[in-house]
Design a protein around this motif. Structure first.
Motif, PDB file in Angstrom:
ATOM      1  N   ASN A 177      10.069   5.672  -6.261  1.00 24.52           N
ATOM      2  CA  ASN A 177      10.720   6.044  -5.004  1.00 24.52           C
ATOM      3  C   ASN A 177       9.727   5.994  -3.836  1.00 24.52           C
ATOM      4  O   ASN A 177      10.032   5.445  -2.769  1.00 24.52           O
ATOM      5  N   GLN A 178       8.532   6.541  -4.051  1.00 29.24           N
ATOM      6  CA  GLN A 178       7.536   6.561  -2.964  1.00 29.24           C
ATOM      7  C   GLN A 178       7.032   5.154  -2.655  1.00 29.24           C
ATOM      8  O   GLN A 178       6.786   4.814  -1.497  1.00 29.24           O
ATOM      9  N   LEU A 179       6.887   4.317  -3.703  1.00 28.98           N
ATOM     10  CA  LEU A 179       6.463   2.928  -3.470  1.00 28.98           C
ATOM     11  C   LEU A 179       7.521   2.180  -2.653  1.00 28.98           C
ATOM     12  O   LEU A 179       7.197   1.386  -1.767  1.00 28.98           O
ATOM     13  N   ALA A 180       8.796   2.446  -2.952  1.00 28.47           N
ATOM     14  CA  ALA A 180       9.884   1.819  -2.178  1.00 28.47           C
ATOM     15  C   ALA A 180       9.834   2.278  -0.719  1.00 28.47           C
ATOM     16  O   ALA A 180      10.033   1.479   0.198  1.00 28.47           O
ATOM     17  N   VAL A 181       9.557   3.549  -0.522  1.00 26.16           N
ATOM     18  CA  VAL A 181       9.513   4.092   0.845  1.00 26.16           C
ATOM     19  C   VAL A 181       8.404   3.426   1.659  1.00 26.16           C
ATOM     20  O   VAL A 181       8.630   2.984   2.794  1.00 26.16           O
ATOM     21  N   ILE A 182       7.212   3.303   1.069  1.00 25.22           N
ATOM     22  CA  ILE A 182       6.125   2.703   1.854  1.00 25.22           C
ATOM     23  C   ILE A 182       6.334   1.198   2.029  1.00 25.22           C
ATOM     24  O   ILE A 182       5.943   0.637   3.047  1.00 25.22           O
ATOM     25  N   ALA A 183       6.986   0.552   1.057  1.00 19.02           N
ATOM     26  CA  ALA A 183       7.277  -0.878   1.200  1.00 19.02           C
ATOM     27  C   ALA A 183       8.271  -1.094   2.346  1.00 19.02           C
ATOM     28  O   ALA A 183       8.119  -2.002   3.166  1.00 19.02           O
ATOM     29  N   ARG A 184       9.291  -0.239   2.399  1.00 18.07           N
ATOM     30  CA  ARG A 184      10.269  -0.329   3.506  1.00 18.07           C
ATOM     31  C   ARG A 184       9.577  -0.084   4.841  1.00 18.07           C
ATOM     32  O   ARG A 184       9.783  -0.814   5.811  1.00 18.07           O
ATOM     33  N   THR A 185       8.740   0.968   4.883  1.00 16.34           N
ATOM     34  CA  THR A 185       8.086   1.337   6.138  1.00 16.34           C
ATOM     35  C   THR A 185       7.129   0.237   6.591  1.00 16.34           C
ATOM     36  O   THR A 185       7.039  -0.077   7.783  1.00 16.34           O
TER      37      THR A 185
END
Length: 468
Positions: A16-24
Motif C-alpha cells: 500500500n505504501q509503495l503504491a502511494v509513493i509511486a502515485r505521488t
C-alpha cells in the motif's frame, strides 16, 4: 511462526505504501516533501523486516503480490492501490524488487526516479534495471510471463486467449442446444471451461476482456453468456474473491440467460423491436431460467446459486425491474455483479434488430445514471475502474486527427489508455502500432489526447481484424 505472522501483518502495508509513493512520484518530483515523507514511512516499515528476514523479495505472480513467497492478502480498503501497483509493475515488465539490506531515503528515491522514467522507454525493464545498477541494496527482476516461459515451445498467449474464449462459446452453444432438445445437462461439466477463463483472467485480464469487444449478432446469445461470465469474473477478481468463488461466479454467468430457450426463435430473432405483448413474454425468461436450472442433472448448492441469479439478474438493485416480488429482500451478491455485466454487454452488442451497438462510453454513461437505483453503486465503481472510461475496442479520434482502437486500459489514467493506431491524420489506413496516451513531449505536454469516440461501422473497421 511469529516471524511469518509479523511478515504477513506488515506485507499489505508495504504494498500500500509503495503504491502511494509511486502515485505521488508520478505527480511530484522525488525530492518533494510529500514524496520524501511517504518514503520515510515505507522505510520504517521495511527495514525492521529486512533485518529480521535477512532479505525481502516483493514479487508479482498473476494478479497478486508475494512477499518472501507468501501471498499477500488484502482488504477492500487497499484494493485500488494494490490494483494500481500491479498494473504499473506489469507496464514496466517488473516482476520483483529485492531488498538485500537496510534501505535509505536516497535508495528509494533512486528507485522511484527509475520507476517513473522507465515507462517512456521502449524497453522499460531494461531502462529501469540499468538505472538501478548503482544501488546495491535494492535489486529488480524481470516479470515472468507465460509467453516468455514457453518461447521454446512456440506458446502464444493471444492464441490461448482466443482458444479459451471460443471453446467457451462452443460449450455454451452445445449446452443450450441439449437443453432445447430435452437432454439432461450437468452444470459441473462447465467447470473446466470456466476454470480456464479464470486462470487467464488472473494472468492476462485485459486480453480476455478485449475478447468481449468482439460481438457477433448472429450468435448473440452464446457470445453474450460468455462475455457476461468473463466480465463478472474480472470484476470479482478486482473485488478480491477467491479462485473458487470466481469459478462459481463464472459458472452462474454462463447460465444466467438460459431461460431464453423458452422464447420462440422467430420472436427472439425478429429484425424489429418487440411489441408490448412480446416484451411480456421476454420478461418471463428469468422464471424460465430458474426452472430450467432446477431441472439440470446433479443439482447441488452451485446449481441453486445459478438458479437464483437467473431469477434475479433483471430485478434491479431497487427492485424496479422484473420479475416483481411482493416483499423486498437482499438481492444475491452474484446477481448484482451479473446484472452489471449483463447490462453493459447487452447495450454494447449488435442485435438482429439493431446491428449498430451503443458506443461503450455512452453505455457506461447510462449505467452511471443508474448507479444507486438500478445498479449497485459500489460495484459499479469497481466496474468502471476495470472497464476504463474508454473500454478496450472503442474507436477514438485523437487530437492529432489519427484514429485508433483502445487496446489496453490504465487504472491510473482512465482517460489515457494505450491506443492501436489504424488510420493516419489523412484518413488512410496505416500499419497498426501501439501508442501510449500518457506519453509527454519535451514541453511536458501530452503527445496525443482522445477528442471523441467514433462509430467503427461508419469507417468499416472490423474490430476482430485488429483485436483477434
Amino acid at each position: 511462526m511469529e516471524d511469518n505472522e509479523k511478515l504477513l501483518s506488515s506485507s499489505k502495508d508495504i504494498v500500500n505504501q509503495l503504491a502511494v509513493i509511486a502515485r505521488t512520484a508520478l505527480i511530484h518530483d522525488v525530492n518533494n516533501i510529500a514524496v520524501t515523507a511517504a518514503i520515510e514511512k515505507l522505510a520504517a516499515t521495511l527495514n525492521p523486516l529486512v533485518k529480521q528476514q535477512g532479505k525481502l523479495t516483493l514479487e508479482v505472480g498473476g494478479e497478486f503480490f508475494y512477499l518472501n513467497e507468501i501471498r499477500i492478502r488484502y482488504s477492500l480498503e487497499y484494493l485500488t492501490n494494490f490494483d494500481f501497483l500491479i498494473r504499473e509493475f506489469k507496464k514496466r515488465e517488473l516482476g520483483s524488487v529485492v531488498f538485500t539490506d537496510v534501505v535509505k531515503l536516497e535508495h528509494l528515491q533512486k528507485f522511484l526516479k527509475a520507476f517513473t522514467g522507465s515507462i517512456f522507454s521502449q524497453h522499460p525493464f531494461e531502462a529501469l534495471s540499468e538505472e538501478m545498477e548503482t544501488v546495491d541494496v535494492l535489486q529488480v527482476g524481470k516479470l515472468r510471463k507465460i509467453k516468455e516461459e514457453n518461447t521454446e515451445t512456440g506458446f502464444d498467449i493471444r492464441k490461448e486467449v482466443k482458444k479459451t474464449y471460443f471453446n467457451a462459446v462452443a460449450y455454451t452453444k452445445g449446452v443450450i442446444s441439449k437443453i432445447k432438445s430435452g437432454e439432461r445437462v450437468s452444470i459441473k461439466k462447465a467447470k473446466r471451461v470456466v476454470e480456464s477463463m479464470v486462470d487467464l483472467i488472473l494472468e492476462e485480464e485485459q486480453l480476455l476482456i478485449g475478447m468481449t469487444a468482439i460481438k457477433d449478432y448472429d450468435e448473440y446469445t452464446y457470445h453474450h453468456c460468455v462475455n457476461v461470465s468473463i466480465l463478472s469474473v474480472a470484476l470479482g477478481q478486482r473485488l478480491g474473491l477467491t479462485k473458487k468463488a470466481l469459478t462459481e461466479l463464472g459458472l452462474v454467468g454462463i447460465f444466467h440467460d438460459i431461460g431464453k430457450i423458452e422464447i420462440p426463435a422467430d420472436m427472439l430473432n425478429k429484425p424489429t423491436s418487440f411489441t408490448d405483448e412480446e416484451w411480456k413474454i421476454m420478461r418471463r425468461h428469468p422464471f424460465w431460467g430458474f426452472r430450467a436450472i432446477l431441472r439440470l442433472r446433479g443439482f447441488d448448492d452451485l446449481s441453486m446459486r445459478a438458479a437464483i441469479v437467473a431469477f434475479e439478474h433483471h430485478m434491479n438493485y431497487d427492485f424496479s425491474g422484473y420479475p416483481k416480488v411482493k416483499k423486498e429482500f437482499e438481492i444475491d451478491f452474484y446477481s448484482r455483479i451479473i446484472s452489471l455485466a449483463d447490462q453493459y454487454d447487452g447495450m454494447t452488442s449488435s442485435r438482429v434488430y439493431s446491428r449498430i451497438p451503443m458506443p461503450p462510453d455512452r453505455a457506461l454513461s447510462l449505467m452511471m445514471d443508474r448507479a444507486g437505483t438500478q445498479l449497485d453503486p459500489i460495484l459499479f465503481k469497481f466496474f468502471i475502474n476495470m472497464i476504463g472510461v474508454f473500454p478496450v475496442g472503442t474507436l477514438v479520434m485523437l487530437d492529432s486527427k489519427e484514429l485508433g482502437l483502445v487496446y489496453q486500459c490504465d487504472s491510473m489514467y482512465l482517460d489515457r489508455p494505450k491506443i492501436l493506431l489504424v488510420m493516419n491524420s489523412s484518413g488512410e489506413k496505416v500499419e497498426s502500432h501501439i501508442v501510449d496516451l500518457t506519453e509527454k513531449n519535451e514541453e511536458n505536454k501530452f503527445v496525443r489526447t482522445i477528442v471523441r469516440t467514433m462509430d467503427p461501422n461508419k469507417y468499416k473497421i472490423n474490430l476482430a481484424e485488429y483485436l483477434l
